[in-house]
Design a protein around this motif. Structure first.
Motif, PDB file in Angstrom:
ATOM      1  N   LEU A 147       0.983  -1.278   0.190  1.00 42.61           N
ATOM      2  CA  LEU A 147      -0.100   0.080   0.124  1.00 42.61           C
ATOM      3  C   LEU A 147       0.838   1.133   0.062  1.00 42.61           C
ATOM      4  O   LEU A 147       1.784   1.371   0.981  1.00 42.61           O
ATOM      5  CB  LEU A 147      -0.971   0.025   1.393  1.00 42.61           C
ATOM      6  CG  LEU A 147      -1.710   1.218   1.545  1.00 42.61           C
ATOM      7  CD1 LEU A 147      -2.867   1.437   0.378  1.00 42.61           C
ATOM      8  CD2 LEU A 147      -2.464   1.472   2.872  1.00 42.61           C
ATOM      9  N   ILE A 148       0.818   2.158  -1.144  1.00 42.63           N
ATOM     10  CA  ILE A 148       1.406   3.426  -1.155  1.00 42.63           C
ATOM     11  C   ILE A 148       0.472   4.486  -0.959  1.00 42.63           C
ATOM     12  O   ILE A 148      -0.514   4.689  -1.446  1.00 42.63           O
ATOM     13  CB  ILE A 148       2.007   3.622  -2.379  1.00 42.63           C
ATOM     14  CG1 ILE A 148       3.091   2.383  -2.793  1.00 42.63           C
ATOM     15  CG2 ILE A 148       2.906   4.900  -2.555  1.00 42.63           C
ATOM     16  CD1 ILE A 148       3.807   2.429  -4.314  1.00 42.63           C
ATOM     17  N   LEU A 149       0.985   5.284   0.108  1.00 41.67           N
ATOM     18  CA  LEU A 149       0.029   6.470   0.694  1.00 41.67           C
ATOM     19  C   LEU A 149       0.614   7.767   0.010  1.00 41.67           C
ATOM     20  O   LEU A 149       1.822   8.132   0.841  1.00 41.67           O
ATOM     21  CB  LEU A 149       0.048   6.676   2.251  1.00 41.67           C
ATOM     22  CG  LEU A 149      -0.662   5.345   2.739  1.00 41.67           C
ATOM     23  CD1 LEU A 149      -0.653   5.652   4.447  1.00 41.67           C
ATOM     24  CD2 LEU A 149      -2.213   5.398   2.464  1.00 41.67           C
ATOM     25  N   ALA A 183      -3.273  -9.961   5.421  1.00 44.02           N
ATOM     26  CA  ALA A 183      -2.509 -10.895   4.734  1.00 44.02           C
ATOM     27  C   ALA A 183      -0.969 -10.829   4.796  1.00 44.02           C
ATOM     28  O   ALA A 183      -0.508  -9.916   4.816  1.00 44.02           O
ATOM     29  CB  ALA A 183      -2.946 -11.372   3.551  1.00 44.02           C
ATOM     30  N   ALA A 184      -0.477 -11.940   4.629  1.00 45.58           N
ATOM     31  CA  ALA A 184       1.044 -12.018   4.630  1.00 45.58           C
ATOM     32  C   ALA A 184       1.528 -11.244   3.529  1.00 45.58           C
ATOM     33  O   ALA A 184       0.840 -11.172   2.279  1.00 45.58           O
ATOM     34  CB  ALA A 184       1.630 -13.511   4.445  1.00 45.58           C
ATOM     35  N   GLY A 185       2.504 -10.357   3.499  1.00 45.53           N
ATOM     36  CA  GLY A 185       2.927  -9.679   2.476  1.00 45.53           C
ATOM     37  C   GLY A 185       2.659  -8.044   2.472  1.00 45.53           C
ATOM     38  O   GLY A 185       3.206  -7.438   1.896  1.00 45.53           O
ATOM     39  N   PHE A 186       1.486  -7.949   3.382  1.00 44.88           N
ATOM     40  CA  PHE A 186       1.068  -6.711   3.389  1.00 44.88           C
ATOM     41  C   PHE A 186       1.842  -5.616   3.931  1.00 44.88           C
ATOM     42  O   PHE A 186       2.697  -6.227   5.021  1.00 44.88           O
ATOM     43  CB  PHE A 186      -0.192  -6.537   4.117  1.00 44.88           C
ATOM     44  CG  PHE A 186      -0.700  -5.008   4.255  1.00 44.88           C
ATOM     45  CD1 PHE A 186      -1.317  -4.254   3.435  1.00 44.88           C
ATOM     46  CD2 PHE A 186      -0.716  -4.643   5.766  1.00 44.88           C
ATOM     47  CE1 PHE A 186      -1.585  -2.987   3.597  1.00 44.88           C
ATOM     48  CE2 PHE A 186      -1.286  -3.362   5.813  1.00 44.88           C
ATOM     49  CZ  PHE A 186      -1.709  -2.536   4.826  1.00 44.88           C
ATOM     50  N   THR A 187       2.076  -4.374   3.447  1.00 40.27           N
ATOM     51  CA  THR A 187       3.057  -3.488   4.084  1.00 40.27           C
ATOM     52  C   THR A 187       2.687  -2.117   3.550  1.00 40.27           C
ATOM     53  O   THR A 187       2.021  -1.908   2.547  1.00 40.27           O
ATOM     54  CB  THR A 187       4.526  -3.654   3.773  1.00 40.27           C
ATOM     55  OG1 THR A 187       5.433  -2.841   4.766  1.00 40.27           O
ATOM     56  CG2 THR A 187       5.035  -3.272   2.543  1.00 40.27           C
ATOM     57  N   VAL A 188       3.156  -1.022   4.168  1.00 42.01           N
ATOM     58  CA  VAL A 188       2.835   0.264   3.887  1.00 42.01           C
ATOM     59  C   VAL A 188       3.940   1.307   3.355  1.00 42.01           C
ATOM     60  O   VAL A 188       5.215   1.259   4.137  1.00 42.01           O
ATOM     61  CB  VAL A 188       1.973   0.948   4.990  1.00 42.01           C
ATOM     62  CG1 VAL A 188       1.606   2.429   4.720  1.00 42.01           C
ATOM     63  CG2 VAL A 188       1.029  -0.010   5.555  1.00 42.01           C
ATOM     64  N   ILE A 189       4.076   1.881   2.516  1.00 42.53           N
ATOM     65  CA  ILE A 189       4.997   2.989   2.064  1.00 42.53           C
ATOM     66  C   ILE A 189       4.072   4.391   1.901  1.00 42.53           C
ATOM     67  O   ILE A 189       3.328   4.457   1.370  1.00 42.53           O
ATOM     68  CB  ILE A 189       5.564   2.708   0.871  1.00 42.53           C
ATOM     69  CG1 ILE A 189       6.387   1.465   0.756  1.00 42.53           C
ATOM     70  CG2 ILE A 189       6.453   3.639   0.386  1.00 42.53           C
ATOM     71  CD1 ILE A 189       6.935   0.709  -0.548  1.00 42.53           C
ATOM     72  N   ALA A 190       4.690   5.151   2.752  1.00 43.90           N
ATOM     73  CA  ALA A 190       4.206   6.540   2.902  1.00 43.90           C
ATOM     74  C   ALA A 190       5.275   7.517   2.002  1.00 43.90           C
ATOM     75  O   ALA A 190       6.344   7.530   2.220  1.00 43.90           O
ATOM     76  CB  ALA A 190       3.700   7.219   4.058  1.00 43.90           C
ATOM     77  N   THR A 191       4.742   8.313   1.059  1.00 46.45           N
ATOM     78  CA  THR A 191       5.673   9.385   0.483  1.00 46.45           C
ATOM     79  C   THR A 191       5.298  10.580   0.663  1.00 46.45           C
ATOM     80  O   THR A 191       4.028  10.781   0.854  1.00 46.45           O
ATOM     81  CB  THR A 191       5.729   8.837  -1.073  1.00 46.45           C
ATOM     82  OG1 THR A 191       4.375   9.391  -1.593  1.00 46.45           O
ATOM     83  CG2 THR A 191       6.112   7.619  -1.346  1.00 46.45           C
TER      84      THR A 191
END
Length: 290
Positions: A147-149, A183-191
């Motif tokens: 997920l990219i915010l 779920a496995a693999g979910f992560t967050v990137i905020a720019t």
């Protein structure tokens, strides 16, 4: 979804045209849909878009590429905050890493108006039925996607609805009365263009001071710089090749001059001599315009 396009009769719809399409893939573990829900909603529930970004042949890796690639390829939950000046590849670079790794990626543009319903979902009327339509954040969690915010520093305090999600603990959906575990693999990137402390010089109007408790949940912050001249030259040459097949000697000289000029502008900006800067994105626009 254009319902009339798929209608084969009263209450019947055919989506077989999508079988084998590269744009959609079957969801093997799709949840059971109640019989009371319309055929249209049942069809949508069984088909899901493939959200792996397309690879861009013009992409050139630089900066924190290796570190971010390690994080994304590990499939660990490891939220990252990326800050830096406009047009230096923060979001684009993250998407291209996902493309190279074959990871699904959902990019959510953040504005001052973004609220809990935009992010997590809301109830809506579909074909005469009131159903809960999940938002992009919940979709990314359930898929195990990245997920990219994007431009997260434009957010209001409504972004705090993501607090437990960025903690890796999942979220309770009040409007759907269920708890979602990532779920496995979910992560967050905020720019962001700022570090969540607002823009003192007024360059990035509309950016806000983000809650310290929200910022603290990101495990690491990358400060993205503009690429060095050799990398920037390669980016521009790649774009020339993609647009016209080759680059002449004069065009290569033009690229050399552009990158030297942008470097001089940035150095003067850092020293306080001027108020404007030339981004890598702007150089690409100049090449495209040429």
């Amino acid at each position: 979804l254009c319902r009339q396009e798929f209608r084969t009769g009263h209450g019947s719809y055919d989506i077989s045209m999508y079988q084998g399409s590269s744009n959609v893939i079957p969801m093997a573990d799709a949840p059971e849909v109640p019989a009371s829900v319309s055929p249209v909603v049942q069809a949508v529930a069984k088909v899901v878009q493939n959200l792996i970004p397309s690879k861009d042949s013009n992409f050139v890796k630089f900066g924190f590429y290796a570190d971010l690639r390690n994080i994304i390829s590990s499939k660990m939950f490891f939220p990252v905050f990326i800050t830096g000046m406009s047009g230096n590849g923060k979001t684009y670079g993250s998407q291209q890493i996902c493309a190279q790794l074959g990871r699904e990626c959902i990019t959510v543009p953040i504005t001052i108006e973004t609220d809990e319903s935009d992010l997590l979902g809301d109830k809506t009327l579909i074909d005469g039925n009131v159903v809960f339509a999940k938002g992009p954040v919940v979709d990314a969690m359930e898929r195990g996607a990245v997920l990219i915010l994007d431009e997260v520093d434009l957010a209001s305090n409504k972004i705090m609805c993501l607090q437990s999600i960025i903690d890796g603990k999942g979220v309770y959906l009040k409007k759907d009365n269920r708890f979602v575990t990532p779920a496995a693999g979910f992560t967050v990137i905020a720019t962001a263009n700022t570090k969540g402390k607002g823009s003192d010089d007024g360059r990035f109007i509309g950016t806000n001071v983000l809650n310290e408790a929200f910022l603290e949940r990101f495990k690491v912050t990358f400060e993205q710089e503009y690429p060095v001249q050799t990398v920037e030259k390669k980016i521009l040459i790649n774009n020339l090749h993609s647009l016209k097949g080759s680059a002449s000697t004069d065009e290569k000289k033009m690229v050399e001059d552009l990158t030297m000029w942008s470097g001089a502008i940035r150095k003067t900006f850092e020293e306080g001599g001027i108020d404007e800067i030339i981004s890598t994105r702007r150089l690409v626009h100049i090449v495209e315009t040429y």
